[in-house]
Design a protein around this motif. Structure first.
Motif, PDB file in Angstrom:
ATOM      1  N   GLU A 171      40.663 107.120  20.103  1.00 13.85           N
ATOM      2  CA  GLU A 171      39.431 107.898  20.256  1.00 13.85           C
ATOM      3  C   GLU A 171      39.024 108.534  18.925  1.00 13.85           C
ATOM      4  OE1 GLU A 171      40.246 110.673  23.331  1.00 13.85           O
ATOM      5  OE2 GLU A 171      40.243 109.164  24.935  1.00 13.85           O
ATOM      6  N   VAL A 172      40.004 109.006  18.170  1.00 13.03           N
ATOM      7  CA  VAL A 172      39.716 109.564  16.844  1.00 13.03           C
ATOM      8  C   VAL A 172      39.087 108.501  15.952  1.00 13.03           C
ATOM      9  CG1 VAL A 172      40.777 110.484  14.738  1.00 13.03           C
ATOM     10  CG2 VAL A 172      41.529 111.319  16.970  1.00 13.03           C
ATOM     11  N   LEU A 173      39.658 107.303  15.970  1.00 15.58           N
ATOM     12  CA  LEU A 173      39.137 106.224  15.132  1.00 15.58           C
ATOM     13  C   LEU A 173      37.718 105.827  15.542  1.00 15.58           C
ATOM     14  CD1 LEU A 173      42.235 103.846  14.797  1.00 15.58           C
ATOM     15  CD2 LEU A 173      41.540 105.730  13.296  1.00 15.58           C
ATOM     16  N   MET A 174      37.491 105.700  16.827  1.00 17.43           N
ATOM     17  CA  MET A 174      36.176 105.244  17.295  1.00 17.43           C
ATOM     18  C   MET A 174      35.091 106.280  17.048  1.00 17.43           C
ATOM     19  SD  MET A 174      36.544 102.180  18.071  1.00 17.43           S
ATOM     20  CE  MET A 174      34.890 101.911  18.706  1.00 17.43           C
ATOM     21  N   ASP A 175      35.441 107.546  17.121  1.00 16.78           N
ATOM     22  CA  ASP A 175      34.460 108.595  16.862  1.00 16.78           C
ATOM     23  C   ASP A 175      33.895 108.468  15.455  1.00 16.78           C
ATOM     24  OD1 ASP A 175      33.102 111.222  17.380  1.00 16.78           O
ATOM     25  OD2 ASP A 175      34.434 111.854  15.758  1.00 16.78           O
ATOM     26  N   ASP A 183      41.976 107.899   9.207  1.00 12.39           N
ATOM     27  CA  ASP A 183      43.368 107.492   9.041  1.00 12.39           C
ATOM     28  C   ASP A 183      44.293 108.707   9.127  1.00 12.39           C
ATOM     29  OD1 ASP A 183      45.347 105.649   8.669  1.00 12.39           O
ATOM     30  OD2 ASP A 183      44.638 104.930   6.746  1.00 12.39           O
ATOM     31  N   HIS A 184      43.962 109.746   8.371  1.00 14.54           N
ATOM     32  CA  HIS A 184      44.813 110.929   8.304  1.00 14.54           C
ATOM     33  C   HIS A 184      44.793 111.726   9.602  1.00 14.54           C
ATOM     34  CE1 HIS A 184      44.801 111.041   3.589  1.00 14.54           C
ATOM     35  NE2 HIS A 184      45.416 110.014   4.097  1.00 14.54           N
ATOM     36  N   LEU A 185      43.614 111.858  10.224  1.00 10.66           N
ATOM     37  CA  LEU A 185      43.540 112.598  11.473  1.00 10.66           C
ATOM     38  C   LEU A 185      44.288 111.887  12.595  1.00 10.66           C
ATOM     39  CD1 LEU A 185      39.835 113.873  11.512  1.00 10.66           C
ATOM     40  CD2 LEU A 185      41.914 115.246  11.252  1.00 10.66           C
ATOM     41  N   LEU A 222      46.146 103.387  11.621  1.00  6.97           N
ATOM     42  CA  LEU A 222      44.976 102.515  11.476  1.00  6.97           C
ATOM     43  C   LEU A 222      45.401 101.265  10.715  1.00  6.97           C
ATOM     44  CD1 LEU A 222      42.025 101.666  11.533  1.00  6.97           C
ATOM     45  CD2 LEU A 222      41.565 103.298   9.680  1.00  6.97           C
ATOM     46  N   ASP A 223      45.740 100.222  11.448  1.00  3.63           N
ATOM     47  CA  ASP A 223      46.070  98.952  10.803  1.00  3.63           C
ATOM     48  C   ASP A 223      44.809  98.097  10.792  1.00  3.63           C
ATOM     49  OD1 ASP A 223      48.025  97.084   9.668  1.00  3.63           O
ATOM     50  OD2 ASP A 223      47.469  95.868  11.396  1.00  3.63           O
ATOM     51  N   GLY A 224      44.376  97.709   9.603  1.00  2.00           N
ATOM     52  CA  GLY A 224      43.114  97.002   9.445  1.00  2.00           C
ATOM     53  C   GLY A 224      42.074  97.902   8.819  1.00  2.00           C
ATOM     54  N   THR A 225      42.495  98.647   7.807  1.00  3.30           N
ATOM     55  CA  THR A 225      41.621  99.653   7.189  1.00  3.30           C
ATOM     56  C   THR A 225      40.365  99.041   6.581  1.00  3.30           C
ATOM     57  OG1 THR A 225      43.583 100.965   6.669  1.00  3.30           O
ATOM     58  CG2 THR A 225      41.554 101.554   5.537  1.00  3.30           C
ATOM     59  N   PRO A 237      41.057  99.828  20.029  1.00 11.28           N
ATOM     60  CA  PRO A 237      40.057 100.697  20.653  1.00 11.28           C
ATOM     61  C   PRO A 237      38.685 100.056  20.779  1.00 11.28           C
ATOM     62  CG  PRO A 237      40.466 101.396  18.393  1.00 11.28           C
ATOM     63  CD  PRO A 237      41.458 100.318  18.698  1.00 11.28           C
ATOM     64  N   THR A 238      38.392  99.030  19.988  1.00 14.19           N
ATOM     65  CA  THR A 238      37.064  98.412  20.091  1.00 14.19           C
ATOM     66  C   THR A 238      36.934  97.583  21.359  1.00 14.19           C
ATOM     67  OG1 THR A 238      37.622  96.383  18.875  1.00 14.19           O
ATOM     68  CG2 THR A 238      36.928  98.302  17.575  1.00 14.19           C
ATOM     69  N   ARG A 239      38.020  96.993  21.821  1.00 17.37           N
ATOM     70  CA  ARG A 239      38.014  96.214  23.064  1.00 17.37           C
ATOM     71  C   ARG A 239      38.606  96.995  24.225  1.00 17.37           C
ATOM     72  NH1 ARG A 239      37.634  90.504  22.689  1.00 17.37           N
ATOM     73  NH2 ARG A 239      39.029  90.329  24.463  1.00 17.37           N
ATOM     74  N   ASP A 240      39.047  98.230  23.949  1.00 18.74           N
ATOM     75  CA  ASP A 240      39.682  99.046  24.969  1.00 18.74           C
ATOM     76  C   ASP A 240      40.864  98.308  25.595  1.00 18.74           C
ATOM     77  OD1 ASP A 240      40.009 101.368  26.532  1.00 18.74           O
ATOM     78  OD2 ASP A 240      38.964 100.415  28.211  1.00 18.74           O
ATOM     79  N   GLU A 241      41.719  97.758  24.719  1.00 20.47           N
ATOM     80  CA  GLU A 241      42.885  97.014  25.186  1.00 20.47           C
ATOM     81  C   GLU A 241      44.164  97.647  24.668  1.00 20.47           C
ATOM     82  OE1 GLU A 241      41.458  92.442  25.890  1.00 20.47           O
ATOM     83  OE2 GLU A 241      42.264  92.962  23.919  1.00 20.47           O
TER      84      GLU A 241
END
Length: 276
Positions: A23-27, A48-50, A98-101, A131-135
């Motif tokens: 959720e942090v990443l998607m925001d 990444d840090h958060l 975050l893998d795939g920066t 998180p992009t596919r919610d999987e």
């Protein structure tokens, strides 16, 4: 003192935590398309840090006696106890927030959160969240590989590709070192096609349900790339090894020194011979 093993509880915790980190990443991911390149770099760093800070804080609250090895901030000793995180003793969480920066920074929706638990040097729990596919890909050392959405979708067991012919294989492939071009050519001659997606952890997890028939990467990987995803692929039925055929996970390996080959047992040996 015996190390506590509670894989079901640990898996439930890791799944919920990976969802929160996602959720942090998607925001912040949704903000990247509206800002300039220079500002985007700051947003990616912040995300990444958060994400990592959230994961570390949650693990500290869940089990103060556990150590942590994080992609961004390195080793974190247990609050209770004095074992070095990479000693191979006790419980160690290995995380990549975050893998795939690069994908993330460029708006390419192929990245993930990776959370793995190592107990006495052996992978015990693994979770990969896209998180992009919610999987959510997940596994424990004694259970099946699972795939679920995080919005209440029931999890179901997954398994590796059942394709009989290597010529039908779609492989995540990244080779380097001596004669890399000729070895890659040898592989491509016998498969359908190769791909390089930019997130090793997610690509390796894809082997567990056959989206990738196999995963081959020679070097460049770190523990946080493989700890969770390798276990998931293995529990999905893949044979997972290092590039010389030895065990795929070893805490003694230095960052960016790991190579992994994961494939259905019927074709693992053939692929290993081609890339050596």
């Amino acid at each position: 003192m015996p190390v506590p093993v509670r894989r079901g509880e640990d898996l439930t915790f890791a799944i919920a935590l990976a969802a929160r980190a996602g959720e942090v990443l998607m925001d912040r991911y949704e903000r990247l398309e509206r800002i300039d390149h220079k500002s985007a770099r700051d947003v990616v760093t912040e995300a990444d840090h958060l994400s990592e800070a959230l994961i570390i804080e949650a693990i500290r609250a869940y089990e103060p006696g556990d150590s942590i090895l994080a992609e961004e901030t390195g080793e974190h000793r247990a609050i209770e106890g004095d074992e070095a995180p990479t000693s191979g003793r006790g419980r160690l969480w290995i995380v990549d927030p975050l893998d795939g920066t690069v994908n993330y920074a460029n708006g390419i929706p192929f990245f993930c959160v990776s959370i793995g638990l190592i107990v006495d040097g052996v992978p015990s729990v693994g979770v990969i969240h896209d998180p992009t596919r919610d999987e959510m890909f997940a596994a424990t050392a004694e259970g099946p590989a699972l795939l679920a959405g995080t919005l209440g979708t029931p999890s179901h067991a997954i398994s590796v590709s059942e394709k009989e012919q290597l010529s039908d294989y779609v492989i995540s492939l990244a080779l380097n070192g001596r004669a890399a071009i000729s070895r890659a050519r040898s592989v491509r001659k016998v498969i359908r096609i190769s791909r390089s997606m930019g997130s090793a952890a997610l690509a390796l997890a894809y082997v567990a349900n056959g989206r990738f028939d196999a995963f081959v990467q020679q070097g460049g990987l770190s523990s946080w790339d493989v700890a969770a995803a390798g276990l998931i692929a293995e529990r999905g039925g893949a044979t997972v090894t290092s590039m010389d055929g030895s065990p795929w996970f070893d805490l003694a390996h230095a960052p960016k020194s790991i190579g992994v080959l994961a494939a259905p047992p019927a074709h693992h040996g053939t692929l290993l011979g081609l890339v050596r």
